[in-house]
Write a protein that holds these residues in place. Structure first.
Motif, mmCIF file in Angstrom:
data_model
loop_
_atom_site.group_PDB
_atom_site.id
_atom_site.type_symbol
_atom_site.label_atom_id
_atom_site.label_comp_id
_atom_site.label_asym_id
_atom_site.label_seq_id
_atom_site.Cartn_x
_atom_site.Cartn_y
_atom_site.Cartn_z
ATOM 1 N N LEU A 142 0.987 -1.161 0.059
ATOM 2 C CA LEU A 142 -0.032 -0.189 -0.055
ATOM 3 C C LEU A 142 0.908 1.251 -0.101
ATOM 4 O O LEU A 142 1.911 1.485 0.767
ATOM 5 C CB LEU A 142 -1.063 0.027 1.229
ATOM 6 C CG LEU A 142 -1.754 1.145 1.613
ATOM 7 C CD1 LEU A 142 -2.796 1.513 0.589
ATOM 8 C CD2 LEU A 142 -2.694 1.111 3.017
ATOM 9 N N THR A 143 0.573 2.058 -0.965
ATOM 10 C CA THR A 143 1.309 3.314 -1.084
ATOM 11 C C THR A 143 0.422 4.442 -1.298
ATOM 12 O O THR A 143 -0.674 4.356 -1.834
ATOM 13 C CB THR A 143 2.317 3.209 -2.170
ATOM 14 O OG1 THR A 143 3.359 4.373 -1.747
ATOM 15 C CG2 THR A 143 1.992 3.213 -3.397
ATOM 16 N N SER A 187 -4.058 6.903 -3.585
ATOM 17 C CA SER A 187 -3.564 5.660 -3.028
ATOM 18 C C SER A 187 -3.683 4.316 -4.089
ATOM 19 O O SER A 187 -4.299 4.260 -4.774
ATOM 20 C CB SER A 187 -4.129 5.135 -1.769
ATOM 21 O OG SER A 187 -5.473 4.528 -2.040
ATOM 22 N N ALA A 188 -2.525 3.364 -3.825
ATOM 23 C CA ALA A 188 -2.556 2.203 -4.611
ATOM 24 C C ALA A 188 -2.272 0.920 -3.665
ATOM 25 O O ALA A 188 -1.509 1.113 -2.820
ATOM 26 C CB ALA A 188 -1.562 2.307 -5.849
ATOM 27 N N ALA A 189 -3.061 0.034 -3.585
ATOM 28 C CA ALA A 189 -2.922 -1.245 -3.143
ATOM 29 C C ALA A 189 -2.960 -2.676 -3.802
ATOM 30 O O ALA A 189 -3.807 -2.665 -4.493
ATOM 31 C CB ALA A 189 -4.208 -1.325 -2.051
ATOM 32 N N ARG A 198 -8.692 7.467 -5.314
ATOM 33 C CA ARG A 198 -8.571 9.029 -4.980
ATOM 34 C C ARG A 198 -9.341 9.173 -3.929
ATOM 35 O O ARG A 198 -10.874 8.889 -3.742
ATOM 36 C CB ARG A 198 -9.408 9.819 -6.447
ATOM 37 C CG ARG A 198 -8.966 11.253 -6.059
ATOM 38 C CD ARG A 198 -9.303 12.156 -7.407
ATOM 39 N NE ARG A 198 -10.598 11.987 -7.604
ATOM 40 C CZ ARG A 198 -11.939 12.687 -6.857
ATOM 41 N NH1 ARG A 198 -11.625 13.335 -5.953
ATOM 42 N NH2 ARG A 198 -13.076 12.434 -7.309
ATOM 43 N N HIS A 199 -8.650 9.962 -3.005
ATOM 44 C CA HIS A 199 -9.487 10.079 -1.649
ATOM 45 C C HIS A 199 -10.007 11.551 -1.428
ATOM 46 O O HIS A 199 -9.367 12.762 -2.147
ATOM 47 C CB HIS A 199 -8.463 10.009 -0.483
ATOM 48 C CG HIS A 199 -7.913 8.652 -0.352
ATOM 49 N ND1 HIS A 199 -8.622 7.424 0.335
ATOM 50 C CD2 HIS A 199 -7.074 7.813 -1.211
ATOM 51 C CE1 HIS A 199 -8.017 6.209 0.017
ATOM 52 N NE2 HIS A 199 -7.047 6.585 -0.671
ATOM 53 N N ASP A 200 -11.022 11.879 -0.570
ATOM 54 C CA ASP A 200 -11.537 13.046 -0.248
ATOM 55 C C ASP A 200 -10.653 13.620 0.820
ATOM 56 O O ASP A 200 -9.710 13.119 1.325
ATOM 57 C CB ASP A 200 -12.907 13.132 -0.300
ATOM 58 C CG ASP A 200 -13.385 12.478 0.995
ATOM 59 O OD1 ASP A 200 -12.720 11.961 1.965
ATOM 60 O OD2 ASP A 200 -14.605 12.534 1.300
#
Length: 118
Positions: free
Chosen positions: A72-73, A79-81, A104-106
């Motif tokens: 996870l990064t 993020s990519a998991a 994509r995160h809020d």
């Protein structure tokens, strides 16, 4: 400002919910108005009801689910998991899957968009 730890925590909660067959926990990782392309070659899941139906369909087809996040990064608000999933099919056969999710995160770390490659 992007909160990398909040983004990572959301991904951990997402996969814990899948492993625990927790539909509500899974749904709680998505921001209002989120879009999930899971997998990317299928029509997007644009509503909570669509995401619920998707996960309930997975749970109907797979039992004894065990998941792990292999890597996870984060980068900015993404993020990519890399993940692995093992379980049993309806006929008792072993199922082994792996894939990569990009999110994509809020601002609160919730998933605003998800691209699933499996």
């Amino acid at each position: 400002m992007t909160d990398f730890e909040a983004n990572k925590a959301t991904i951990h909660r997402f996969w814990a919910a899948v492993g625990n067959r927790d539909v509500e926990g899974y749904l709680s990782t998505f921001a209002p108005g989120a879009i999930a392309r899971d997998p990317v070659n299928q029509p997007p899941l644009e509503t909570t009801e669509q995401r619920r139906a998707y996960l309930e369909g997975v749970f109907a087809a797979v039992s004894d689910i065990a998941v792990s996040i292999d890597f996870l990064t984060t980068c900015g608000d993404h993020s990519a998991a890399k993940w692995s999933l093992n379980g049993k099919g309806a006929d008792g056969s072993a199922i082994a899957m792996e894939g990569i999710d990009v999110a994509r995160h809020d601002a609160d770390g919730l998933i605003a968009e998800l691209w699933g490659y499996l």
